[in-house]
Design an enzyme around this catalytic site. Structure first.
Site, PDB file in Angstrom:
ATOM      1  N   CYS A   1       0.829  -1.346  -0.045  1.00  0.00           N
ATOM      2  CA  CYS A   1       0.197  -0.050   0.096  1.00  0.00           C
ATOM      3  C   CYS A   1       1.044   1.294  -0.019  1.00  0.00           C
ATOM      4  O   CYS A   1       1.890   1.431   0.666  1.00  0.00           O
ATOM      5  CB  CYS A   1      -0.928  -0.029   1.286  1.00  0.00           C
ATOM      6  SG  CYS A   1      -1.939   1.452   1.237  1.00  0.00           S
TER       7      CYS A   1
ATOM      8  N   CYS B   1     -19.190   2.059   8.555  1.00  0.00           N
ATOM      9  CA  CYS B   1     -18.939   1.508   9.534  1.00  0.00           C
ATOM     10  C   CYS B   1     -17.379   2.284   9.887  1.00  0.00           C
ATOM     11  O   CYS B   1     -16.666   2.110   8.867  1.00  0.00           O
ATOM     12  CB  CYS B   1     -18.309   0.171   9.173  1.00  0.00           C
ATOM     13  SG  CYS B   1     -17.183  -0.926  10.342  1.00  0.00           S
TER      14      CYS B   1
ATOM     15  N   CYS C   1       0.327   0.079  10.303  1.00  0.00           N
ATOM     16  CA  CYS C   1      -0.085  -1.092   9.491  1.00  0.00           C
ATOM     17  C   CYS C   1       1.012  -1.847   8.784  1.00  0.00           C
ATOM     18  O   CYS C   1       1.966  -1.281   8.197  1.00  0.00           O
ATOM     19  CB  CYS C   1      -0.806  -0.459   8.328  1.00  0.00           C
ATOM     20  SG  CYS C   1      -1.795  -1.441   7.372  1.00  0.00           S
TER      21      CYS C   1
ATOM     22  N   ARG D   1     -18.283  -2.957  17.427  1.00  0.00           N
ATOM     23  CA  ARG D   1     -17.333  -4.038  17.143  1.00  0.00           C
ATOM     24  C   ARG D   1     -16.144  -4.331  17.812  1.00  0.00           C
ATOM     25  O   ARG D   1     -15.532  -3.392  17.680  1.00  0.00           O
ATOM     26  CB  ARG D   1     -17.398  -4.161  15.516  1.00  0.00           C
ATOM     27  CG  ARG D   1     -16.682  -5.497  15.139  1.00  0.00           C
ATOM     28  CD  ARG D   1     -16.684  -5.850  13.567  1.00  0.00           C
ATOM     29  NE  ARG D   1     -18.033  -5.621  13.280  1.00  0.00           N
ATOM     30  CZ  ARG D   1     -18.726  -4.817  12.428  1.00  0.00           C
ATOM     31  NH1 ARG D   1     -17.850  -3.767  11.909  1.00  0.00           N
ATOM     32  NH2 ARG D   1     -19.956  -4.799  12.120  1.00  0.00           N
TER      33      ARG D   1
ATOM     34  N   CYS E   1     -16.658  -9.192   5.421  1.00  0.00           N
ATOM     35  CA  CYS E   1     -15.809  -7.863   5.184  1.00  0.00           C
ATOM     36  C   CYS E   1     -14.706  -7.941   4.220  1.00  0.00           C
ATOM     37  O   CYS E   1     -13.790  -9.015   4.771  1.00  0.00           O
ATOM     38  CB  CYS E   1     -15.516  -7.245   6.372  1.00  0.00           C
ATOM     39  SG  CYS E   1     -16.898  -7.284   7.486  1.00  0.00           S
TER      40      CYS E   1
ATOM     41  N   CYS F   1       0.362   4.652   7.027  1.00  0.00           N
ATOM     42  CA  CYS F   1      -0.103   4.482   8.452  1.00  0.00           C
ATOM     43  C   CYS F   1       0.773   3.673   9.145  1.00  0.00           C
ATOM     44  O   CYS F   1       1.181   2.627   9.011  1.00  0.00           O
ATOM     45  CB  CYS F   1      -1.648   3.817   8.097  1.00  0.00           C
ATOM     46  SG  CYS F   1      -2.637   4.388   7.164  1.00  0.00           S
TER      47      CYS F   1
ATOM     48  N   CYS G   1     -19.671  -6.159   3.304  1.00  0.00           N
ATOM     49  CA  CYS G   1     -18.934  -4.842   3.734  1.00  0.00           C
ATOM     50  C   CYS G   1     -17.512  -4.864   2.824  1.00  0.00           C
ATOM     51  O   CYS G   1     -16.862  -5.947   2.723  1.00  0.00           O
ATOM     52  CB  CYS G   1     -18.440  -4.895   5.192  1.00  0.00           C
ATOM     53  SG  CYS G   1     -17.548  -3.404   5.895  1.00  0.00           S
TER      54      CYS G   1
END
Ligand code: SAM
Ligand code: DTB
Ligand code: SF4
Length: 345
Positions: free
Chosen positions: A47, A184, A54, A256, A91, A51, A124
């Site tokens: 990616c 979400c 991550c 969640r 998801c 972040c 999702c």
């Protein structure tokens, strides 16, 4: 809810906070059922974003094996298995900055969504940044919910992510809401934030109009090679407090209990359920990291006499309340803020 109100709740004695949160939870969700959701990483690693928590960021040497977009058939195998195991929500996550309409990969995602939607599960996806047209196409393909976390306060966000902004995240959330997809949106604890940052996140989320359909609360799974790899574990009772505050801040949302359950005892998770958590990721793997064994989760829920939710493939996105006034998302830019103001979500 305002930060002052949230701080007052957070500062209550532990049992007083739990009692308040549990009462709201019982009133909103009288059957007390827990939703089981299964996660699948459909495109892993590589990616462009930075972040700091991550493992999938290409900026860090995390030794994660990247994986191109999975084939439809493989995704369907996982989705069928998830359905058979009792999950009512599937998801799918992709490690992208975002998606753009008209590209081959977006067309492939739409085809995957159409397939999974045919299984009568909630569908999702979390694909990063979306424009209005992409959000609309996802809705038409059968997406019922879109996960896009704000993760922390607007003030702390630039310490964790520099390759995109809080405002970028809010814009995507707005596009999702306007396409009529359920939002979400939650956060992650343990990323060097203060309690105020956690409560500011809830302040922002609790002022969304329409309210989010679900609020995931993740605790950092420290990933070797990332800047936060050595961060200490979040204190379990602080997670319980955060769950209780999330329940009170967004009473209608599913809360969640997300990443980090492998580091929580059964007893800590039990307190989270009492405080208002009513959804978990189910199955041995999250996107790249571990999650409790399904068998252990089944055993815990059975011990607690907690039933699981039935599927609701017709999940309707929460509607905006026209009576609620326009409220800027962070009313008084604080001393740490970059001064930006955002449209109301
Ligand atoms: N790329 C998409 C995005 O950024 O929205 C979706 C995937 S991203 C992995 C979804 C969320 O997972 C993040 O917003 C964060 O809250 C959570 N997450 C990612 N890595 C994590 C970690 N190491 N520990 C706990 N939660 C994590
Ligand atoms: C969310 O809030 N948590 C999930 C889901 N949304 C996509 C992701 C958790 C990821 C944990 C780290 C990993 O597995 O790489
Ligand atoms: Fe990319 Fe999402 Fe990971 Fe950020 S959280 S690096 S956007 S996959």
């Amino acid at each position: 809810m305002t930060l002052t109100e949230l701080q007052a709740l957070y500062d209550l004695p532990f049992f007083a906070l739990l009692k308040r949160a549990h009462a709201v939870h019982e009133a909103q969700f009288p059957d007390g059922k827990i939703q089981l959701c299964t996660l699948l990483s459909i495109k892993t690693g590589g990616c462009s974003e930075d972040c700091a928590y991550c493992a999938q960021s290409a900026r860090y040497n995390t030794e994660l094996e990247s994986q191109v977009l999975l084939e439809r058939e493989e995704v369907m195998r996982h989705a069928r298995a998830a359905k058979d195991s009792g999950s009512t929500r599937f998801c799918m996550g992709a490690a992208w900055r975002g998606v753009r309409g008209g590209t081959e990969r977006f067309e492939q995602v739409l085809a995957i969504v159409r397939d999974v939607a045919s299984l009568n599960m909630e569908v999702c996806v979390t694909l990063g940044e979306l424009g209005p047209a992409e959000a609309q196409q996802l809705r038409e393909a059968g997406v019922t919910a879109y996960n896009h976390n704000l993760d922390t306060s607007p003030e702390h966000y630039p310490n964790i992510v520099t390759s995109h902004t809080y405002e970028d995240r809010l814009r995507t959330i707005r596009n999702v809401q306007e396409a009529g997809i359920a939002v979400c949106c939650g956060g992650i604890l343990g990323i060097s934030e203060t309690i105020t940052d956690r409560l500011r996140l809830l302040e922002v989320i609790s002022n969304f109009n329409p309210a989010p359909e679900s609020v995931p609360i993740n605790s950092l799974m420290p990933m070797p090679g990332t800047p936060l790899a050595e961060n200490p574990q979040v204190e379990p009772l602080d997670i319980v407090r955060m769950i209780a505050c999330a329940r009170l801040a967004v009473p209608t949302a599913k809360v969640r209990l997300s990443a980090g359950r492998t580091r929580l005892s059964d007893e800590a998770q039990t307190l989270c359920f009492y405080a208002g958590a009513n959804s978990i990721f189910y199955g041995e793997k999250l996107l790249t990291t571990e999650n409790p064994e399904a068998e252990c989760d089944r055993a815990l829920l059975a011990k607690l006499g907690l039933q699981t939710l039935d599927p609701d493939p017709t999940l309707a996105a929460p509607q905006a309340d026209p009576a609620r006034p326009f409220r800027p998302l962070w009313p008084e830019p604080s001393a740490h803020s970059n001064g930006a103001t955002a449209a109301c979500c």
